[in-house]
Write a protein that holds these residues in place. Structure first.
Motif, mmCIF file in Angstrom:
data_model
loop_
_atom_site.group_PDB
_atom_site.id
_atom_site.type_symbol
_atom_site.label_atom_id
_atom_site.label_comp_id
_atom_site.label_asym_id
_atom_site.label_seq_id
_atom_site.Cartn_x
_atom_site.Cartn_y
_atom_site.Cartn_z
ATOM 1 N N LEU A 251 0.860 -1.190 0.000
ATOM 2 C CA LEU A 251 0.000 0.000 0.000
ATOM 3 C C LEU A 251 0.893 1.235 0.000
ATOM 4 N N ARG A 252 0.540 2.204 -0.834
ATOM 5 C CA ARG A 252 1.262 3.475 -0.739
ATOM 6 C C ARG A 252 0.248 4.604 -0.621
ATOM 7 N N PHE A 253 0.275 5.237 0.558
ATOM 8 C CA PHE A 253 -0.609 6.376 0.816
ATOM 9 C C PHE A 253 0.164 7.615 0.398
ATOM 10 N N ASN A 254 -0.296 8.280 -0.635
ATOM 11 C CA ASN A 254 0.427 9.437 -1.178
ATOM 12 C C ASN A 254 -0.239 10.736 -0.737
ATOM 13 N N PHE A 255 0.575 11.621 -0.186
ATOM 14 C CA PHE A 255 0.062 12.919 0.249
ATOM 15 C C PHE A 255 0.831 13.996 -0.502
ATOM 16 N N TYR A 256 0.137 14.764 -1.346
ATOM 17 C CA TYR A 256 0.785 15.816 -2.121
ATOM 18 C C TYR A 256 0.315 17.165 -1.582
ATOM 19 N N PRO A 257 1.128 17.808 -0.725
ATOM 20 C CA PRO A 257 0.707 19.114 -0.190
ATOM 21 C C PRO A 257 0.617 20.167 -1.303
ATOM 22 N N GLY A 267 4.724 16.202 -8.386
ATOM 23 C CA GLY A 267 4.316 15.420 -7.216
ATOM 24 C C GLY A 267 4.990 14.052 -7.274
ATOM 25 N N LEU A 268 5.050 13.497 -8.467
ATOM 26 C CA LEU A 268 5.663 12.182 -8.669
ATOM 27 C C LEU A 268 6.272 12.191 -10.058
ATOM 28 N N LYS A 269 7.554 11.863 -10.115
ATOM 29 C CA LYS A 269 8.232 11.946 -11.414
ATOM 30 C C LYS A 269 7.714 10.865 -12.361
ATOM 31 N N PRO A 270 7.890 11.060 -13.669
ATOM 32 C CA PRO A 270 7.394 10.063 -14.619
ATOM 33 C C PRO A 270 8.001 8.696 -14.330
ATOM 34 N N HIS A 271 7.153 7.696 -14.331
ATOM 35 C CA HIS A 271 7.610 6.331 -14.048
ATOM 36 C C HIS A 271 6.588 5.356 -14.580
ATOM 37 N N ALA A 272 7.010 4.125 -14.743
ATOM 38 C CA ALA A 272 6.051 3.041 -14.947
ATOM 39 C C ALA A 272 6.190 2.174 -13.713
ATOM 40 N N ASP A 273 5.124 1.500 -13.288
ATOM 41 C CA ASP A 273 5.191 0.769 -12.024
ATOM 42 C C ASP A 273 5.930 -0.559 -12.188
ATOM 43 N N GLY A 274 6.580 -0.999 -11.106
ATOM 44 C CA GLY A 274 7.309 -2.268 -11.141
ATOM 45 C C GLY A 274 6.440 -3.468 -10.802
ATOM 46 N N VAL A 327 3.709 4.853 -18.751
ATOM 47 C CA VAL A 327 4.431 5.885 -17.997
ATOM 48 C C VAL A 327 3.412 6.914 -17.497
ATOM 49 N N HIS A 328 3.547 7.271 -16.234
ATOM 50 C CA HIS A 328 2.623 8.256 -15.660
ATOM 51 C C HIS A 328 3.360 9.134 -14.662
ATOM 52 N N ARG A 329 2.717 10.208 -14.263
ATOM 53 C CA ARG A 329 3.324 11.158 -13.315
ATOM 54 C C ARG A 329 2.192 11.870 -12.570
ATOM 55 N N GLU A 337 -4.403 20.456 -1.717
ATOM 56 C CA GLU A 337 -3.570 19.275 -1.526
ATOM 57 C C GLU A 337 -4.287 18.089 -2.164
ATOM 58 N N ARG A 338 -3.556 17.022 -2.400
ATOM 59 C CA ARG A 338 -4.170 15.858 -3.050
ATOM 60 C C ARG A 338 -3.726 14.597 -2.321
ATOM 61 N N ILE A 339 -4.637 13.619 -2.288
ATOM 62 C CA ILE A 339 -4.365 12.366 -1.588
ATOM 63 C C ILE A 339 -4.709 11.208 -2.514
ATOM 64 N N SER A 340 -3.906 10.172 -2.541
ATOM 65 C CA SER A 340 -4.287 8.973 -3.296
ATOM 66 C C SER A 340 -3.766 7.751 -2.552
ATOM 67 N N LEU A 341 -4.340 6.616 -2.884
ATOM 68 C CA LEU A 341 -3.882 5.363 -2.284
ATOM 69 C C LEU A 341 -3.637 4.368 -3.410
ATOM 70 N N ILE A 343 -2.213 0.631 -4.630
ATOM 71 C CA ILE A 343 -1.856 -0.713 -4.154
ATOM 72 C C ILE A 343 -1.118 -1.421 -5.274
ATOM 73 N N PHE A 344 0.093 -1.851 -4.973
ATOM 74 C CA PHE A 344 0.916 -2.541 -5.967
ATOM 75 C C PHE A 344 0.806 -4.044 -5.739
ATOM 76 N N CYS A 345 0.369 -4.754 -6.760
ATOM 77 C CA CYS A 345 0.228 -6.215 -6.669
ATOM 78 C C CYS A 345 1.347 -6.834 -7.492
HETATM 79 O O1 LIG Z 1 -1.222 9.578 -6.975
HETATM 80 C C1 LIG Z 1 -1.611 8.937 -7.936
HETATM 81 O O2 LIG Z 1 -2.720 9.117 -8.446
HETATM 82 C C2 LIG Z 1 -0.749 7.870 -8.582
HETATM 83 C C3 LIG Z 1 0.321 7.335 -7.713
HETATM 84 C C4 LIG Z 1 1.306 6.473 -8.455
HETATM 85 O O3 LIG Z 1 1.446 6.471 -9.650
HETATM 86 C C5 LIG Z 1 2.187 5.607 -7.651
HETATM 87 O O4 LIG Z 1 2.117 5.673 -6.395
HETATM 88 O O5 LIG Z 1 2.974 4.847 -8.280
#
Ligand SMILES: O=C(O)CCC(=O)C(=O)O
Ligand SMILES: [Fe+2]
Length: 394
Positions: A251-257, A267-274, A327-329, A337-341, A343-345
């Motif tokens: 689980l990754r709880f993301n908090f972007y002030p 908020g999050l650099k361009p990446h593709a998930d692992g 690839v996303h960012r 502020e923004r919040i997301s959760l 979940i990496f499977c």
């Molecule tokens: O905050 C988001 O909407 C996406 C988060 C994301 O891409 C990540 O945590 O890998």
């Protein structure tokens, strides 16, 4: 930090063909200890301030009103326009309930899934079986947690040699541009690998709510892996077999002030998930997530009770490149502020992952090597702005 000769020297063989154990593609022992150089530095006698070292939480920067530290600012144009007013994406929507049906509508939805994952690598999942009220509760608990006073959250602070726990963007190199985000990262499955010292007990319902959320999403991920295989006319367990019974969920709880300069900071650099599959519960009011499609960034629209699903590198590998790990960012916002959760499977630890046989032929030769423990070193590549998947191409 990464040298190709060292990578080659550490390549090892498990039967035939060679398996790339990505934990060995780094110098030193295969843990974060060897990489958290800046963290060690912090604990020592260095005269540099916490902010200079990049270990102040973003929230603290905002609270103390520090000038925007250099380390968050993108100076080159590699990352494209950091613009929150880009076009909204016409993202595919997949009805998860229909995927299981053997009726013509089920077949049609499988075809939609195949098309979504091969051209976008992501979609909004509806009719997924989780009550909207439960998703609201998960969001609520996440928000309550992330909005707690700093001292409370620091009780779960990440140790310098750990990836789990609460903290800011992990600092792995001196020239890394930092993400404008604070986060709590937790392993939820396998259950015996949970590090409960990092699991908040405030809000009181945090642990039980996240356990239930992960249990629901685990079933969705497994059903999806079966549907993905069927959509390619493969035996339905062929991806699941590589995924394993003790698959990892994090689980990754993301908090972007709020950020004073969204034009300069991400908020999050361009990446593709692992991962194999990532399932994101997005902020219900504030946009920010963007995907790169056909070399153009586009905004993900908010669909309040849909789950945003994207495949990660490990499905790109298993599908021999047919499904794309996109690839996303995340961009920042000066007003909200923004919040997301997320979940990496990911496949069970130690499982070998490779393109399934049925997707390799003369027209489509094998594109990826066999890999294992892909996720372990993912972040080192990520922080250097490199795509880990490039390391495992044939
Ligand atoms: O905050 C988001 O909407 C996406 C988060 C994301 O891409 C990540 O945590 O890998
Ligand atoms: Fe991501």
């Amino acid at each position: 930090m990464l040298s190709s000769s060292i990578a080659l020297a550490h390549m090892f063989i498990v039967g035939q063909p060679q398996t790339f154990d990505l934990t060995l593609l780094i110098t030193g022992p295969p843990t974060f200890t060897s990489l958290a150089i800046t963290g060690d530095d912090m604990a020592g006698t260095s005269p540099r301030t916490k902010a200079e070292l990049g270990c102040t939480s973003v929230q603290e920067l905002v609270i103390t009103g520090d000038d925007l530290p250099e380390r968050y600012i993108y100076k080159d144009s590699d990352y494209g326009v950091m613009d929150a007013s880009l076009p909204l994406m016409n993202m595919p929507i997949i009805d998860i309930g229909r995927l299981k049906s053997s009726s013509p509508t089920g077949e049609e939805e499988l075809e939609n899934l195949r098309s979504a994952l091969s051209s976008w690598g992501c979609f909004q999942a509806i009719n997924h079986g989780i009550e909207s009220s439960f998703l609201d509760k998960v969001r609520d608990v996440t928000k309550q947690l992330l909005e707690l006073p700093m001292e409370e959250k620091q009780r779960y602070s990440r140790a310098p040699d750990d990836i789990e726990g609460y903290g800011n963007d992990m600092v792995l190199s001196d020239n890394q541009t930092l993400d404008w985000t604070d986060r709590l990262f937790l392993t939820v499955n396998p259950e015996d690998q949970r590090k409960l010292n990092y699991w908040p007990q405030n809000p009181e319902v945090f642990r039980e709510t996240m356990h239930e959320h992960a249990t629901n999403l685990r079933l969705i991920a497994e059903d999806l892996l079966k549907a993905m295989a069927r959509s390619l006319n493969l035996e339905e367990n062929c991806f699941l077999n590589q995924y394993g019974d003790a698959a990892i969920m994090q689980l990754r709880f993301n908090f972007y002030p709020r950020c004073p300069r969204p034009d300069l900071v991400l908020g999050l650099k361009p990446h593709a998930d692992g991962s194999a599959i990532t399932i994101v519960l997005q902020d219900i009011e504030v946009e920010g997530l963007q995907f790169l499609k056909d070399d153009q960034w586009g905004r993900v629209p908010i669909m309040p009770h849909a789950l945003l699903i994207n495949v990660g590198d490990q499905i790109e590998i298993m599908s021999n490149g047919i499904f794309k790990s996109p690839v996303h960012r995340v961009v920042t916002n000066s007003k909200r502020e923004r919040i997301s959760l997320a979940i990496f499977c990911s496949p069970e630890s130690g499982k070998e992952v490779e393109p399934v046989e049925g997707l390799i032929d003369d027209k489509r030769p094998r594109l990826y090597k066999k890999v294992k423990n892909y996720v372990d070193t993912y972040f080192q590549y990520y922080q250097q702005g490199k795509r880990p998947i490039d390391a495992v191409k044939v």
